[in-house]
Design a protein around this motif. Structure first.
Motif: not given
Length: 360
Positions: A160-186
């Protein structure tokens, strides 16, 4: 109809194909290498798919049309595929499953979970995002203490937490996943999980933990269960960031498959059951080096085939029977030219014979 986001379609295609690989991979001989890959995959690929599902469900409400759509696209396919899988199991020579509607069979746990998750979505969106995530984590950790044997309740609450994280995500926050620093962390999280977490998972937990079973079933007390599950939630989230960071954001030749992922998810199990009955496990035992390559290549080919237009047309009547009937009823009927009434004006009429495209 708003344009589809190629990034989301790409993510759905990648993750549902990984689900096929994971299910087919379970037919390989249980060696140290195959179990390591299996555990690594199950640490994050379903959490990632659930998060994307939550993001796509964030506008769900308790309105009549939304609830009707939930019944038509989730409940009806669940009941239909439960019946089909039970009949298929009997056809293969096994006993009829007991409580087939209360105990989801193989991939159907996802539909069962999706039903409850979407029902909870309006309550999630009503809360402030940090409080909603904290509440979902509490539900997940406490859900492992439940001993209710039906409705796959420990997995519904566990993810359930992963579903809720998806629900509360905004398009702007989701786009940050592809930032170089975030990508390196992932990517670092994925590497750490493969070389450290998975390497020792059999010592401090086990594969069964990745299915979010109850703590009693896993043979630990509640305190130990909460501790391990909390760690797996954190690892799953970090790896999900890494996985989503690798998904291309632009359209590819396979992007349009994103509209057919439910067909792939629900139908591939029948194919794998047949392969199991035909002796794939023995073949894999006899060809230990070729078998993993065959599983990955075969899974990709199977996903592509099931998402192809001919397969979608073939299986849509069972995957989305009500939507199929509605689209069929809405299809305009061609009138023979000879039977058509004479036009009132000399100007030539034009006809739009395009069939309305059903919602994916």
């Amino acid at each position: 109809m708003p344009a589809r986001d190629p990034y989301l379609d790409n993510a759905k295609v990648v993750l549902v194909t990984l689900a096929v690989i994971g299910h087919w991979w379970s037919l390989l001989p249980q060696t140290l290498e195959s179990e390591r890959v299996y555990d690594f995959l199950y640490t994050w690929h379903m959490p990632a798919l659930v998060l994307v599902t939550g993001y796509l469900s964030r506008h769900f409400s308790w309105s009549g049309p939304r609830l009707r759509s939930l019944a038509e696209t989730v409940v009806v396919p669940y009941l239909l595929f439960s019946t089909l899988l039970a009949a298929f199991t009997v056809l293969l020579g096994y006993e009829r499953p007991e409580h087939m509607f209360l105990v989801p069979m193989w991939p159907l746990w996802y539909l069962m979970s999706l039903f409850f998750w979407r029902l909870a979505t309006p309550a999630v969106t009503w809360l402030p995002a940090p409080l909603a995530v904290a509440a979902a984590v509490a539900v997940s950790l406490l859900g492992g203490t439940l001993e209710y044997p039906y409705l796959d309740v420990t997995r519904v609450t566990g993810l359930f937490p992963f579903f809720v994280l998806g629900v509360v995500l905004t398009p702007e926050l989701l786009a940050k996943v592809r930032l170089p620093a975030v990508r390196a962390f992932g990517l670092a999280a994925l590497a750490y999980t493969f070389y450290v977490v998975v390497d020792g998972i059999d010592e401090w937990a086990g594969t069964q933990w990745l299915y979010f079973k109850g703590y009693d079933y896993l043979g630990v007390d509640d305190g130990r269960g909460i501790e391990v599950r909390a760690f797996l939630l954190l690892v799953g989230l970090c790896c999900t960031v890494g996985a989503l960071a690798l998904v291309p954001a632009t359209e590819r030749w396979w992007t349009r498959m994103g509209g057919a992922t439910m067909v792939v998810f629900l139908v591939h199990g029948f194919v794998l059951r047949v392969l199991g009955e035909l002796g794939f496990e023995q073949w894999a035992l006899d060809h230990p080096r070729l078998a993993p390559v065959a599983v990955v290549g075969g899974s990709i080919a199977l996903a592509v085939t099931l998402a192809s237009p001919p397969a979608v047309r073939l299986f849509t009547p069972v995957v989305d029977p009500i939507g199929h009937l509605r689209a069929k009823a809405a299809r305009p009927t061609r009138v023979p030219v000879s039977a058509a009434p004479a036009p009132p004006r000399p100007a030539r009429e034009t006809f739009d014979d395009r069939v309305p495209r059903p919602l994916a």
